[in-house]
Design a protein around this motif. Sequence first.
Motif, mmCIF file in Angstrom:
data_model
loop_
_atom_site.group_PDB
_atom_site.id
_atom_site.type_symbol
_atom_site.label_atom_id
_atom_site.label_comp_id
_atom_site.label_asym_id
_atom_site.label_seq_id
_atom_site.Cartn_x
_atom_site.Cartn_y
_atom_site.Cartn_z
ATOM 1 N N ALA A 134 0.846 -1.200 0.000
ATOM 2 C CA ALA A 134 0.000 0.000 0.000
ATOM 3 C C ALA A 134 0.882 1.251 0.000
ATOM 4 O O ALA A 134 0.567 2.248 -0.656
ATOM 5 N N ALA A 135 2.005 1.178 0.724
ATOM 6 C CA ALA A 135 2.915 2.330 0.756
ATOM 7 C C ALA A 135 3.429 2.626 -0.654
ATOM 8 O O ALA A 135 3.478 3.782 -1.074
ATOM 9 N N ILE A 136 3.767 1.584 -1.419
ATOM 10 C CA ILE A 136 4.268 1.819 -2.781
ATOM 11 C C ILE A 136 3.185 2.485 -3.636
ATOM 12 O O ILE A 136 3.455 3.451 -4.352
ATOM 13 N N VAL A 137 1.960 1.949 -3.551
ATOM 14 C CA VAL A 137 0.874 2.513 -4.371
ATOM 15 C C VAL A 137 0.675 3.996 -4.021
ATOM 16 O O VAL A 137 0.466 4.838 -4.897
ATOM 17 N N ASN A 138 0.777 4.330 -2.735
ATOM 18 C CA ASN A 138 0.680 5.725 -2.298
ATOM 19 C C ASN A 138 1.852 6.570 -2.774
ATOM 20 O O ASN A 138 1.715 7.746 -3.073
ATOM 21 N N GLN A 139 3.043 5.958 -2.784
ATOM 22 C CA GLN A 139 4.267 6.751 -2.944
ATOM 23 C C GLN A 139 4.747 6.877 -4.391
ATOM 24 O O GLN A 139 5.453 7.826 -4.712
ATOM 25 N N VAL A 140 4.358 5.932 -5.250
ATOM 26 C CA VAL A 140 4.803 6.042 -6.647
ATOM 27 C C VAL A 140 4.376 7.387 -7.254
ATOM 28 O O VAL A 140 5.200 8.076 -7.867
ATOM 29 N N PRO A 141 3.123 7.831 -7.047
ATOM 30 C CA PRO A 141 2.777 9.148 -7.611
ATOM 31 C C PRO A 141 3.573 10.291 -6.977
ATOM 32 O O PRO A 141 3.773 11.329 -7.610
ATOM 33 N N LEU A 142 4.062 10.091 -5.736
ATOM 34 C CA LEU A 142 4.839 11.154 -5.083
ATOM 35 C C LEU A 142 6.214 11.336 -5.729
ATOM 36 O O LEU A 142 6.873 12.338 -5.512
ATOM 37 N N CYS A 143 6.647 10.343 -6.532
ATOM 38 C CA CYS A 143 7.902 10.501 -7.293
ATOM 39 C C CYS A 143 7.773 11.666 -8.276
ATOM 40 O O CYS A 143 8.769 12.170 -8.771
ATOM 41 N N ARG A 144 6.536 12.075 -8.585
ATOM 42 C CA ARG A 144 6.302 13.217 -9.489
ATOM 43 C C ARG A 144 5.813 14.450 -8.733
ATOM 44 O O ARG A 144 5.307 15.402 -9.338
ATOM 45 N N CYS A 145 5.983 14.422 -7.416
ATOM 46 C CA CYS A 145 5.568 15.556 -6.588
ATOM 47 C C CYS A 145 6.294 16.828 -7.039
ATOM 48 O O CYS A 145 7.440 16.781 -7.496
ATOM 49 N N SER A 146 5.643 17.974 -6.896
ATOM 50 C CA SER A 146 6.236 19.219 -7.408
ATOM 51 C C SER A 146 7.439 19.692 -6.589
ATOM 52 O O SER A 146 8.202 20.531 -7.060
ATOM 53 N N TYR A 147 7.616 19.190 -5.370
ATOM 54 C CA TYR A 147 8.747 19.640 -4.558
ATOM 55 C C TYR A 147 9.944 18.705 -4.783
ATOM 56 O O TYR A 147 9.898 17.518 -4.432
ATOM 57 N N GLY A 148 11.006 19.240 -5.376
ATOM 58 C CA GLY A 148 12.150 18.438 -5.822
ATOM 59 C C GLY A 148 12.726 17.480 -4.776
ATOM 60 O O GLY A 148 12.829 16.278 -5.038
ATOM 61 N N PRO A 149 13.095 17.974 -3.578
ATOM 62 C CA PRO A 149 13.728 17.065 -2.603
ATOM 63 C C PRO A 149 12.829 15.895 -2.204
ATOM 64 O O PRO A 149 13.308 14.781 -1.967
ATOM 65 N N TYR A 150 11.518 16.134 -2.140
ATOM 66 C CA TYR A 150 10.593 15.057 -1.766
ATOM 67 C C TYR A 150 10.488 14.046 -2.921
ATOM 68 O O TYR A 150 10.542 12.834 -2.707
ATOM 69 N N ALA A 151 10.373 14.564 -4.141
ATOM 70 C CA ALA A 151 10.260 13.675 -5.313
ATOM 71 C C ALA A 151 11.502 12.783 -5.421
ATOM 72 O O ALA A 151 11.397 11.571 -5.652
ATOM 73 N N ARG A 152 12.668 13.367 -5.223
ATOM 74 C CA ARG A 152 13.911 12.580 -5.356
ATOM 75 C C ARG A 152 14.017 11.525 -4.244
ATOM 76 O O ARG A 152 14.432 10.388 -4.498
ATOM 77 N N ALA A 153 13.620 11.899 -3.024
ATOM 78 C CA ALA A 153 13.649 10.913 -1.924
ATOM 79 C C ALA A 153 12.699 9.760 -2.234
ATOM 80 O O ALA A 153 13.011 8.588 -1.998
ATOM 81 N N MET A 154 11.536 10.100 -2.811
ATOM 82 C CA MET A 154 10.527 9.067 -3.081
ATOM 83 C C MET A 154 10.984 8.051 -4.118
ATOM 84 O O MET A 154 10.623 6.886 -4.059
ATOM 85 N N ILE A 155 11.779 8.494 -5.089
ATOM 86 C CA ILE A 155 12.256 7.556 -6.109
ATOM 87 C C ILE A 155 13.110 6.474 -5.460
ATOM 88 O O ILE A 155 12.912 5.278 -5.667
#
Length: 351
Positions: free
Chosen positions: A168-189
């Motif tokens: 469930a965490a992956i399903v939630n977090q995969v879209p966050l890889c495209r989050c508009s805030y750079g440091p968060y998007a990079r951490a999520m990848i």
Amino acid sequence: MYGNDFSGEDAPGGLLGEVEAAEAALRAAAERDRGAPGQDVDLAAYFAEVIDADQKIEPRDWMPEAYRRTLIRQIAQHAHSEIIGMQPEGNWISRAPSLKRKAILLAKVQDEAGHGLYLYAAAETLGISRDELVDLLLEGRQKYSSIFNYPTLTWADVGAIGWLVDGAAIVNQVPLCRCSYGPYARAMIRVCKEESFHQRQGYEILHTLAHGTPAQKAMAQDALDRWWYPSLAMFGPPDSDSTHSAQSMAWKIKRFSNDELRQRFVDMCVGQAEVLGLTIPDPDLRWNDERQAYDFTQPDYDELMRVITGDGPCNRQRMEHRRRAHAEGAWVREAAAAYAAKQVSKEKVAA
Ligand SMILES: [Fe+2]
Ligand SMILES: [Fe+2]
């Protein structure tokens, strides 16, 4: 046999394929240099343009105060969840059924500590310190995911957590890889790539148990029965009651609604449960040809609210454990700070 080997999840369009695509998009966005805003540019308009163009907002950029606060709350809650989430599985490290299982679980729990660190570091770029964030958690003023307030009663729970909770965490977090805030998007990848391993290790534990003795299979089924609805609740309240969603969508922090992500998770799990030979504890679960998705019973959202507000089976235990660990680690923080100060004074003498 892994949870996502047979359903094409690794293929382009699968979850890991989406992480790869998000990473490529991130690189491409970094190469499209927009240049700094000129002297008399309206900063709010520039911010909106960056979001519209799917570029990333970076720590040096102007951002609306509410965007900053929203991100701090979300990233902090995510970081706290990683750290508190070490407890239910840590409970089984010393009781893992073999040395191999112990080594794998130890690596997995260490990964979660690492996720907490990337995320605290990402939150710090927004102008808050890690000490402040930890205090907010310990004072109960910031939350962590309610799923970690459930107990791990048997070894099969470690499998169910990997398959369902990390899933469930992956399903939630995969879209966050495209989050508009750079440091968060990079951490999520990076986090998502590691979560994929976590999901596989859990699935493999359940697969082994489900194909073992009748008692082992019953243990696996019991774990699925207990973890299914709390995992569905991980996607948050239904869209009709979700307070922060619309603004987060507009800022491209959130890309899909809670209900959309929950549906995706259910659709992913059904085939995986069939391969396990286990039964999802929902008599109303069935394919809906019109919607091209499974109909399913919603989790108990009143229970979710009770657990979020502190009345879950393990809330007190989790916070007591965290406070004790924090207090017992004080000497490590003091020693690290003293060492850092000594290094700085040495550098000054050398210069
Ligand atoms: Fe994690
Ligand atoms: Fe994980």
